[in-house]
Structures are given as structure tokens and as C-alpha cells.
Design a protein around this motif. Structure first.
Motif, PDB file in Angstrom:
ATOM      1  N   VAL A  25      53.272   7.770  35.488  1.00 46.34           N
ATOM      2  CA  VAL A  25      53.144   8.121  34.075  1.00 46.34           C
ATOM      3  C   VAL A  25      53.066   9.636  34.001  1.00 46.34           C
ATOM      4  O   VAL A  25      52.228  10.247  34.664  1.00 46.34           O
ATOM      5  N   CYS A  26      53.956  10.240  33.223  1.00 48.34           N
ATOM      6  CA  CYS A  26      53.952  11.706  33.152  1.00 48.34           C
ATOM      7  C   CYS A  26      54.201  12.182  31.730  1.00 48.34           C
ATOM      8  O   CYS A  26      54.609  11.424  30.857  1.00 48.34           O
ATOM      9  N   VAL A  27      53.943  13.471  31.522  1.00 53.08           N
ATOM     10  CA  VAL A  27      54.153  14.123  30.232  1.00 53.08           C
ATOM     11  C   VAL A  27      55.472  14.881  30.289  1.00 53.08           C
ATOM     12  O   VAL A  27      55.745  15.588  31.253  1.00 53.08           O
ATOM     13  N   GLU A  28      56.302  14.696  29.272  1.00 53.13           N
ATOM     14  CA  GLU A  28      57.526  15.507  29.126  1.00 53.13           C
ATOM     15  C   GLU A  28      57.222  16.503  28.012  1.00 53.13           C
ATOM     16  O   GLU A  28      57.340  16.173  26.831  1.00 53.13           O
TER      17      GLU A  28
ATOM     18  N   GLN B  11      60.080  17.441  25.441  1.00 57.39           N
ATOM     19  CA  GLN B  11      60.431  16.331  24.536  1.00 57.39           C
ATOM     20  C   GLN B  11      59.221  15.812  23.758  1.00 57.39           C
ATOM     21  O   GLN B  11      59.345  14.927  22.925  1.00 57.39           O
ATOM     22  N   ARG B  12      58.057  16.366  24.057  1.00 61.99           N
ATOM     23  CA  ARG B  12      56.804  15.968  23.387  1.00 61.99           C
ATOM     24  C   ARG B  12      56.603  14.449  23.441  1.00 61.99           C
ATOM     25  O   ARG B  12      56.495  13.775  22.407  1.00 61.99           O
ATOM     26  N   CYS B  13      56.575  13.915  24.669  1.00 63.13           N
ATOM     27  CA  CYS B  13      56.351  12.480  24.826  1.00 63.13           C
ATOM     28  C   CYS B  13      55.786  12.202  26.217  1.00 63.13           C
ATOM     29  O   CYS B  13      55.727  13.090  27.072  1.00 63.13           O
ATOM     30  N   CYS B  14      55.338  10.981  26.412  1.00 65.46           N
ATOM     31  CA  CYS B  14      54.898  10.501  27.727  1.00 65.46           C
ATOM     32  C   CYS B  14      55.930   9.484  28.206  1.00 65.46           C
ATOM     33  O   CYS B  14      56.530   8.772  27.390  1.00 65.46           O
ATOM     34  N   VAL B  15      56.121   9.416  29.514  1.00 68.51           N
ATOM     35  CA  VAL B  15      57.116   8.502  30.069  1.00 68.51           C
ATOM     36  C   VAL B  15      56.478   7.663  31.176  1.00 68.51           C
ATOM     37  O   VAL B  15      55.786   8.189  32.049  1.00 68.51           O
ATOM     38  N   ILE B  16      56.721   6.348  31.103  1.00 70.24           N
ATOM     39  CA  ILE B  16      56.276   5.420  32.149  1.00 70.24           C
ATOM     40  C   ILE B  16      57.510   4.987  32.934  1.00 70.24           C
ATOM     41  O   ILE B  16      58.508   4.554  32.339  1.00 70.24           O
ATOM     42  N   ARG B  17      57.418   5.099  34.242  1.00 70.91           N
ATOM     43  CA  ARG B  17      58.516   4.633  35.108  1.00 70.91           C
ATOM     44  C   ARG B  17      57.922   3.732  36.199  1.00 70.91           C
ATOM     45  O   ARG B  17      56.752   3.857  36.530  1.00 70.91           O
ATOM     46  N   THR B  18      58.777   2.869  36.757  1.00 74.32           N
ATOM     47  CA  THR B  18      58.353   2.070  37.903  1.00 74.32           C
ATOM     48  C   THR B  18      59.344   2.296  39.038  1.00 74.32           C
ATOM     49  O   THR B  18      60.545   2.423  38.796  1.00 74.32           O
ATOM     50  N   THR B  19      58.846   2.319  40.259  1.00 68.94           N
ATOM     51  CA  THR B  19      59.724   2.542  41.413  1.00 68.94           C
ATOM     52  C   THR B  19      60.668   1.364  41.622  1.00 68.94           C
ATOM     53  O   THR B  19      61.752   1.525  42.181  1.00 68.94           O
ATOM     54  N   ASN B  20      60.286   0.172  41.114  1.00 64.80           N
ATOM     55  CA  ASN B  20      61.163  -0.990  41.270  1.00 64.80           C
ATOM     56  C   ASN B  20      62.159  -1.134  40.111  1.00 64.80           C
ATOM     57  O   ASN B  20      62.867  -2.146  40.011  1.00 64.80           O
ATOM     58  N   LYS B  21      62.172  -0.129  39.216  1.00 63.61           N
ATOM     59  CA  LYS B  21      63.123  -0.089  38.076  1.00 63.61           C
ATOM     60  C   LYS B  21      62.975  -1.288  37.122  1.00 63.61           C
ATOM     61  O   LYS B  21      63.913  -1.645  36.418  1.00 63.61           O
ATOM     62  N   LYS B  22      61.793  -1.884  37.107  1.00 59.93           N
ATOM     63  CA  LYS B  22      61.587  -3.065  36.255  1.00 59.93           C
ATOM     64  C   LYS B  22      61.078  -2.705  34.858  1.00 59.93           C
ATOM     65  O   LYS B  22      61.129  -3.527  33.948  1.00 59.93           O
TER      66      LYS B  22
ATOM     67  N   TYR C  80      60.541   0.722  31.947  1.00 58.24           N
ATOM     68  CA  TYR C  80      60.659   2.133  31.561  1.00 58.24           C
ATOM     69  C   TYR C  80      60.253   2.237  30.095  1.00 58.24           C
ATOM     70  O   TYR C  80      60.677   1.418  29.270  1.00 58.24           O
ATOM     71  N   LYS C  81      59.438   3.211  29.777  1.00 63.19           N
ATOM     72  CA  LYS C  81      58.987   3.362  28.385  1.00 63.19           C
ATOM     73  C   LYS C  81      58.718   4.826  28.098  1.00 63.19           C
ATOM     74  O   LYS C  81      58.078   5.518  28.890  1.00 63.19           O
ATOM     75  N   LYS C  82      59.211   5.271  26.946  1.00 64.12           N
ATOM     76  CA  LYS C  82      58.959   6.642  26.490  1.00 64.12           C
ATOM     77  C   LYS C  82      58.215   6.515  25.159  1.00 64.12           C
ATOM     78  O   LYS C  82      58.644   5.744  24.293  1.00 64.12           O
ATOM     79  N   PHE C  83      57.106   7.212  25.000  1.00 59.43           N
ATOM     80  CA  PHE C  83      56.375   7.112  23.735  1.00 59.43           C
ATOM     81  C   PHE C  83      55.759   8.464  23.353  1.00 59.43           C
ATOM     82  O   PHE C  83      55.444   9.276  24.213  1.00 59.43           O
ATOM     83  N   SER C  84      55.624   8.667  22.061  1.00 64.95           N
ATOM     84  CA  SER C  84      55.070   9.931  21.553  1.00 64.95           C
ATOM     85  C   SER C  84      53.591   9.747  21.210  1.00 64.95           C
ATOM     86  O   SER C  84      53.075   8.635  21.204  1.00 64.95           O
ATOM     87  N   ILE C  85      52.926  10.854  20.921  1.00 65.04           N
ATOM     88  CA  ILE C  85      51.536  10.810  20.437  1.00 65.04           C
ATOM     89  C   ILE C  85      51.546  11.496  19.065  1.00 65.04           C
ATOM     90  O   ILE C  85      51.449  12.721  18.970  1.00 65.04           O
ATOM     91  N   PRO C  86      51.720  10.722  17.986  1.00 67.32           N
ATOM     92  CA  PRO C  86      51.866  11.311  16.659  1.00 67.32           C
ATOM     93  C   PRO C  86      50.724  12.251  16.284  1.00 67.32           C
ATOM     94  O   PRO C  86      50.931  13.244  15.579  1.00 67.32           O
TER      95      PRO C  86
END
Length: 203
Positions: free
Chosen positions: A118-121, A124-135, A137-143
Motif C-alpha cells: 500500500v503506497c501513496v502516489e 496523483q493524490r491517491c493511495c494504491v493497493i497492489r498484490t504480488t499475486n496480481k489478484k 488492485y485498487k486506487k482510492f483518494s482521500i477527499p
């Protein structure tokens, strides 16, 4: 200093309050016609839900969009609901804040904690969730950070995983904590109707 601008919008909005089932429900009507509805726990002052609604292109009332709290399930007709039902194993993404942090929960994610990143972009002013198994992926903002014109801070972000649920926490900046404290004091001054008293009382 841009912090007062969102607070000023909240102060200027028409507000009605209702106390019901241990919750203080506040409805805001902004000058541009947008509506916001919030529910707070009366004892703790914690935000339970926040929804937005605006007029659609034809001027009619749009649907409520959930920002904080349990997502609303689309109401399908009886026949449709038998034919089309969302899989109960699909990941469910929802925001559920605490007094000191913004928090998101993603249910139905069975993979171990080390699979997630989970990291901050910041750009792009958002957070991104990734998984190593590619199962997943989610990008979300903090309004909230956008409303207060505050930068994203990677150090404020953390996550944990338990019971098939990924829990992401972002510590609220001190500017937002101060603004929320101020707002709570003002909301308590609104004369609230109790459940069954008829119309809400407007400020």
C-alpha cells in the motif's frame, strides 16, 4: 492558509439535525445545491457515515453516494435479484474512520499480509493497493485531504491484515483534527429534533 475555506462552506450551509438511535444525524444543503448527510455517535462524536447527493443533469435528485460507512447495495427487482446477485466472495471496499485516523477495510481478501503493498502516489493524490499475486488492485483518494488542500504523507499510511480483511489506516493531519474538533462544537449547538418530533429543526 486554506483550512478555513472548507469549514466556512460547512458553516454557510443550511443544516438540520436529528437525534435518533444514539446517533446525531446532520443534513447539509450547500449553495450549489449539493447535499451531504452525516451520522455521528452521540457518546464518542465519531463519524459513522457520510453520504453525498447532487442534482442530476435534468435537475432531479440524484442517488446518494457513500463516502464513509457501509456501502449501499443496489436494490434489484425480485426477478433480477434471483438472476443477478453479486458474489459474496468479491472484495468489499468501505471506509470506516476512527477519531484519529481515516480507515478503509477491504473484506474478502484471503491472501497473507506480505502479498500486499500500500503506497501513496503524491502527484496523483491517491493511495494504491497492489498484490504480488496480481489478484487485487485498487486506487482510492482521500477527499478530506483535497477539501483542506493538504499534501499526502506516506509516513501517515499503514496497513494490517486479519480475518480475510485488509485494514488501511491514514493518521489524520493535525489541521484536520483541529477543524473536526471545532466543527463538533458547532454541530452540538444546532437544535436537534428527537426521533418522532416531526420536522428537523433548522439552524
Amino acid at each position: 492558509m486554506a483550512v478555513p475555506s472548507w469549514l466556512e462552506r460547512l458553516r454557510a450551509a443550511g443544516k438540520t439535525a436529528l437525534v435518533q438511535d444514539g446517533k446525531r444525524k446532520i443534513h447539509y444543503l450547500f449553495e450549489d445545491g449539493k447535499e451531504m448527510a452525516e451520522e455521528y455517535d452521540i457518546k464518542t462524536g465519531q463519524l459513522i457515515s457520510r453520504k453525498w447527493r447532487e442534482k442530476n443533469t435534468l435537475g432531479g435528485t440524484g442517488k446518494w453516494q457513500v463516502e464513509v460507512g457501509e456501502p449501499t447495495s443496489p436494490l434489484l427487482g425480485a426477478l433480477e435479484s434471483e438472476l443477478i446477485t453479486e458474489s459474496s466472495s468479491n472484495p468489499i471496499f468501505m471506509r470506516k474512520d476512527t477519531l484519529s485516523s481515516f480507515q478503509w477495510r477491504i473484506r474478502n481478501l484471503p491472501y497473507p499480509k506480505e502479498v500486499y503493498s500500500v503506497c501513496v502516489e503524491e502527484e496523483q493524490r491517491c493511495c494504491v493497493i497492489r498484490t504480488t499475486n496480481k489478484k487485487y488492485y485498487k486506487k482510492f483518494s482521500i477527499p478530506d485531504l483535497d477539501r483542506y488542500h493538504l499534501p499526502f504523507d506516506a509516513a501517515a499510511l499503514s496497513f494490517t491484515h486479519a480475518n480475510n480483511t485488509l485494514i488501511i489506516t491514514y493518521q489524520k493531519p493535525k489541521e484536520i483534527l483541529a477543524a473536526e474538533e471545532q466543527l463538533q462544537k458547532e454541530l452540538k449547538k444546532i437544535k436537534a429534533a428527537n426521533s418522532g418530533d416531526g420536522d428537523c429543526k433548522t439552524q
